[in-house]
Structures are given as C-alpha cells and as structure tokens.
Design an enzyme around this catalytic site. Structure first.
Site, PDB file in Angstrom:
ATOM      1  N   SER A 147       8.381 -21.852 -22.303  1.00 43.69           N
ATOM      2  CA  SER A 147       8.352 -23.177 -21.677  1.00 43.69           C
ATOM      3  C   SER A 147       6.976 -23.831 -21.737  1.00 43.69           C
ATOM      4  O   SER A 147       6.871 -25.047 -21.603  1.00 43.69           O
ATOM      5  CB  SER A 147       8.812 -23.076 -20.222  1.00 43.69           C
ATOM      6  OG  SER A 147       8.045 -22.106 -19.519  1.00 43.69           O
ATOM      7  N   ASP A 195       4.766 -24.632  -8.246  1.00 47.07           N
ATOM      8  CA  ASP A 195       4.776 -24.148  -9.628  1.00 47.07           C
ATOM      9  C   ASP A 195       3.343 -24.243 -10.167  1.00 47.07           C
ATOM     10  O   ASP A 195       2.862 -25.342 -10.498  1.00 47.07           O
ATOM     11  CB  ASP A 195       5.730 -24.998 -10.475  1.00 47.07           C
ATOM     12  CG  ASP A 195       5.788 -24.552 -11.937  1.00 47.07           C
ATOM     13  OD1 ASP A 195       4.985 -23.681 -12.323  1.00 47.07           O
ATOM     14  OD2 ASP A 195       6.617 -25.096 -12.686  1.00 47.07           O
ATOM     15  N   HIS A 231       3.370 -24.330 -14.996  1.00 42.92           N
ATOM     16  CA  HIS A 231       3.515 -25.468 -15.896  1.00 42.92           C
ATOM     17  C   HIS A 231       2.538 -26.588 -15.525  1.00 42.92           C
ATOM     18  O   HIS A 231       1.934 -26.559 -14.457  1.00 42.92           O
ATOM     19  CB  HIS A 231       4.968 -25.963 -15.873  1.00 42.92           C
ATOM     20  CG  HIS A 231       5.950 -24.901 -16.267  1.00 42.92           C
ATOM     21  ND1 HIS A 231       6.619 -24.117 -15.343  1.00 42.92           N
ATOM     22  CD2 HIS A 231       6.367 -24.470 -17.485  1.00 42.92           C
ATOM     23  CE1 HIS A 231       7.414 -23.258 -15.972  1.00 42.92           C
ATOM     24  NE2 HIS A 231       7.275 -23.457 -17.275  1.00 42.92           N
TER      25      HIS A 231
END
Length: 511
Positions: free
Chosen positions: A240, A486, A489
């Site tokens: 990702s 998070d 990312h």
C-alpha cells in the site's frame, strides 16, 4: 431678383426635392429653358418685337439661371444619395430571403436603417438574456495556467550531477513551489489519503521541499515526464505504500492531461491509469510480498496470520513483463511479527503447514527470488528497474522527544534537527538486505533510499484523518488516536510526491 428667387427654394434636404414629380418638373423646365425663343419676323411688329425682346431677354436669362439652379440641386441630391450607398459610408442594408418552399414568391426585403437599428438592438437584448455569466476568476486562473505552462516549456531542465547524493539533505519550508498540486484538484485520490477533506485543519505538511545537500532536484515538469513516457508503461509493484506513491504520480501528471483523455481502470490486482494522447500508462500491481502469499487479494487482505511462498513469483511476474519502468517495494507487511511463516508446499495444493523463520532470513529469500526473476525476464536496454527502501512508521513519540505525544497524532512539523540519529522503529536489517541484493544484480537497479529522509516526517501521516477497513473514522474514533491513528500511510499532497521527484529525476536523466 436672383437672391429673392433663391431664398424661396426649398432646402437641399427637403422631402420635396426627393419626390419623382418634382424631379421631372425640374428636368423639363431645364430643357425648355435651353430652347431659343420663337420670334415673328413681320415688319409691322418689328419695333414691338424689339421692345419685347429686351424684356424677354431679361426674363429668359432669369428662367435659364433658375432652371440651371434647379437642375443642379436635383443632380446634387442624386449624387448624395448615390454616395450614401457606398460601403465606406454606411453598411449595406440587410437582405432577408424567404425560404424556397414559402407559399409566397421569393422576395428580397431591404431593411431600412431605423429597422436595422431596432433589429440589432433586439439581437443584443436577446444575447444579453441568453448569455451565461462569465466566471472572471476561472478566466484569470486559466490565463495564469497558460502563462505558467508557456514559461515552464521555455525553462530549461537543470539535472543534478550523477555523483550528487540526492538522499542526503534537509527539509525546507517552501510555500511557493509546494505542494506540487492541490488535493481538491486531483479526482483520483482515494479517501485514505485526502487528509484535508477528511478534517485535518493544518496544511503545513504540504509545503516542505526536500533540498539535497550538494545539488538540487530539477523542477517537476509533467509534460516533460509524459514525453519520456510516450508509448510506455510505468508500473509500481508492491504494497500500500507503493500504491500511495502511485496515486501521487497520477496527481502529478493528470493536471496537463485533457478531460476525456485519461481514465482509470482496475482488474484484479492491476490498476491502470491510461493517458490517451501519449499512449502511456501509470500502473499499480498489488503484491505486498512480491512473491505469492495468502494476502494477495487486492481487497480482502487484512490477514493477521500471514503466510508466504518465498520461491514462487511467476504468477505475479507474468503481469510485470513488457513494462518500461518497474518500481518495486516490500516492507510494511513484514512488520507485524518478528518471524515469517513459510508455507510447505503450495496454496494451489491446499497446503496449510508452514515453518517460521526470522524476518531478515525470509526477506533475503524473497529478494533473491525477485532478483533472479528480474535477471531472467528484464531487458535492461528497454526496462529500467527501481527498488524503494523502507517507508518508516512513527509509532513511538519518545523517539522525537515528545513523551506526552500519542503516536503521530497532532504532529504538525517535521523533525528539523537533521543531525539526530533517529530510532523510530525501522528494521535496518531489511534495509541492508535490500541494498546488498540490488547492488549485486547483473541487471542495473536504481535503489531509491527514501528511508532516512522520511523518518524526519512525523507530521505527514494520515493519522486519524483517514479510513479504516473502507470506512471513514467516526468522531469518536478520531478522538482515540492511540487506537485509530494511522502512522503508516501518508497524506497527499505530501511526502510521496518527494519520492516521485527522485523517480522523475532518474527517468529524465537516463533518457
């Protein structure tokens, strides 16, 4: 007498002179005045004739002058009318033709000046009623964009020297050239990375520019990159974080691609951004371990018990062939356990037994398999290969001297003390493996060392301004960053744009 006669004449512009009857009368009077008077030669009337002749001569002279004057006025009036019909004095009258299938005979209708003026006035009023309002801001923005693109095309690209280390430098606040695009101007960004739209209020994370110590990165010119990609495939392969960089690359180039000339499609593990005018694609292929694993489903891959087949890569590799630029990465999916599970047998055979081996050993086995595939399948004269190093996490705020912090939540500035050796949790053993493998390969591989410079960007993560398992975090979840932040990312625009500046520099330098 002449003076008195002239004073009673109508003016030149009088409607009287314009009438046909008046013109005919003047003309006949002029002709009659040109004829000599009839004289009788009888002796008896000679004296009388002599006396009358004197009077008649005077009268004749007056009549002749009067006739000449009327004729002159008549001709002058006709000349004015003729001159007025020339186009340099006035427009030609509009002619309206009846349709051929009209019930009446075809006829030409000449519109008079007053009628034409009224017609034009009505047309202007109709135009004003139907014309849409002009967005001046949009016009100005479009003109500025045209000027900027023109100046950009004129500007020469200054490439850094080959010996310059692009990855050693510092972060510089630059709100003039950065961000390289606007979040709300890129329709292809997913909700995972649109931090401002998701509620983040500070935007300073978008304005930091990477400045190498001994040189400078060239200005990112989308059209130049697209020219280098004309007729080619650029593909990101990995997890990702590579998808994060793929979205960034799309946003960096999409602004110069006309609407209708770009498209995004997804089929299984492959996502393709197509650029029609350049016959080019920017692609992403989901393979978080590069080799086969039980996490290869592009949507249903949230599996805690991750199992890999470190020597099996062909199922993925067949999709990478014929690409012109390949950018690989694999890291974040290795970090949830200290050991990796190695499958005995294969998934196709239904095998379930596995062995657990230390993370660095499993990582080396995978990269050895990957490097062999590259050397067996890649023609270096056609395809350029890149490998991105580890994208770091920011889980422990103590690493940047903020013991009261909660992971990366509420961080708004980078770590500016670049001389500090950070310990943010990056597994440097995997970094060493990746660097050694790529440097020993027969096919040249560009190693993109993004790790250290990214470790200073504790401010650039999506934090609580993102989605979790496809759903936007609720206000209650956002208020609990210890659980939901998070710190893996990155927001876009943001740090992955810098990674793409490195990639851009290598591409335009090598071609």
């Amino acid at each position: 007498m002449l003076f008195i006669s002239f004073s009673i004449f109508p003016s030149l512009s009088s409607p009287l002179l314009a009438k046909p009857q008046t013109k005919a009368f003047c003309y006949s009077l002029f002709l009659s005045s040109m004829q000599p008077p009839r004289r009788k030669n009888s002796p008896l009337n000679s004296e009388t004739t002599t006396m009358k002749g004197k009077r008649n001569s005077s009268i004749s002279i007056v009549v002749v002058v009067f006739s000449i004057f009327l004729f002159g006025v008549f001709m002058y009036n006709e000349d004015l009318k003729s001159m007025a019909e020339f186009t340099f004095l006035r427009n030609k009258p509009q002619e309206i033709q009846e349709p051929e299938n009209s019930s009446q005979d075809n006829a030409t209708v000449t519109v008079s000046k007053s009628s034409r003026t009224e017609l034009e006035k009505n047309q202007v009023e109709d135009s004003e009623e139907t014309q849409e309002p002009i967005d001046l801001k949009a016009v100005v923005a479009e003109e500025e964009k045209i000027v900027e693109e023109y100046e950009e095309e004129k500007e020469e690209v200054v490439l850094p020297p080959e010996e310059c280390d692009l990855f050693s430098g510092e972060w510089v606040l630059d709100n003039v050239t950065h961000p390289l695009y606007k979040e709300d101007r890129c329709e292809f960004l997913t909700a995972q990375v649109t931090c401002m739209r998701n509620g983040r209020r500070d935007s300073l994370y978008q304005n930091w520019r990477w400045q190498p110590r001994d040189c400078s990165l060239p200005k990112f010119k989308p059209k130049l990159l697209l020219e280098k990609l004309r007729g080619k495939r650029l593909m990101f392969v990995g997890d990702s974080l590579n998808r994060n960089q793929w979205e960034s690359m799309i946003c960096l180039v999409q602004s110069v691609i006309p609407l209708g000339k770009r498209s995004l499609s997804k089929t299984g593990s492959l996502s393709i951004f197509a650029i029609e005018d350049y016959n080019a694609t920017v692609e992403f292929y989901w393979a978080p371990f590069l080799v086969e694993s039980n996490s290869d489903d592009p949507t249903m891959h949230h599996i805690l018990n991750r199992i890999i087949m470190p020597e099996s890569i062909e199922k993925h590799g067949v999709n990478w062939k014929n690409a012109d630029y390949l950018i690989f990465n694999t890291y974040i999916w290795w970090m949830n356990t200290a050991t990796m599970k190695i499958l005995r047998g294969s998934f196709d055979e239904g095998s379930t037994e596995y062995d657990e081996v230390p993370r660095p050993i499993a990582y080396r086995r995978v990269l050895n398999t990957w490097s062999k595939w590259v050397e067996d399948n890649i023609d270096p004269n056609r395809t350029k290969v890149f490998f991105s190093s580890m994208s770091p996490l920011h889980i422990k705020s103590e690493a940047w001297n903020n013991p009261d912090g909660i992971k990366c939540a509420k961080e708004t500035t980078p770590i500016l003390n670049m001389s500090t050796t950070l310990q943010v949790g990056t597994d440097r053993r995997l970094f060493v493996v990746a660097n050694n493998v790529t440097q020993s390969m027969k096919v040249p591989v560009n190693f993109l060392n993004i790790t250290t410079l990214s470790e200073f960007r504790k401010d650039a993560h999506t934090s609580v301004y993102t989605i979790r398992q496809g759903k936007m975090l609720t206000p209650e979840q956002q208020a609990d960053p210890a659980t939901y932040a998070d710190c893996i990312h990155w927001c876009l625009p943001g740090l992955p744009d810098t990674w793409n500046e490195f990639l851009y520099t290598r591409i335009i330098s090598q071609s």
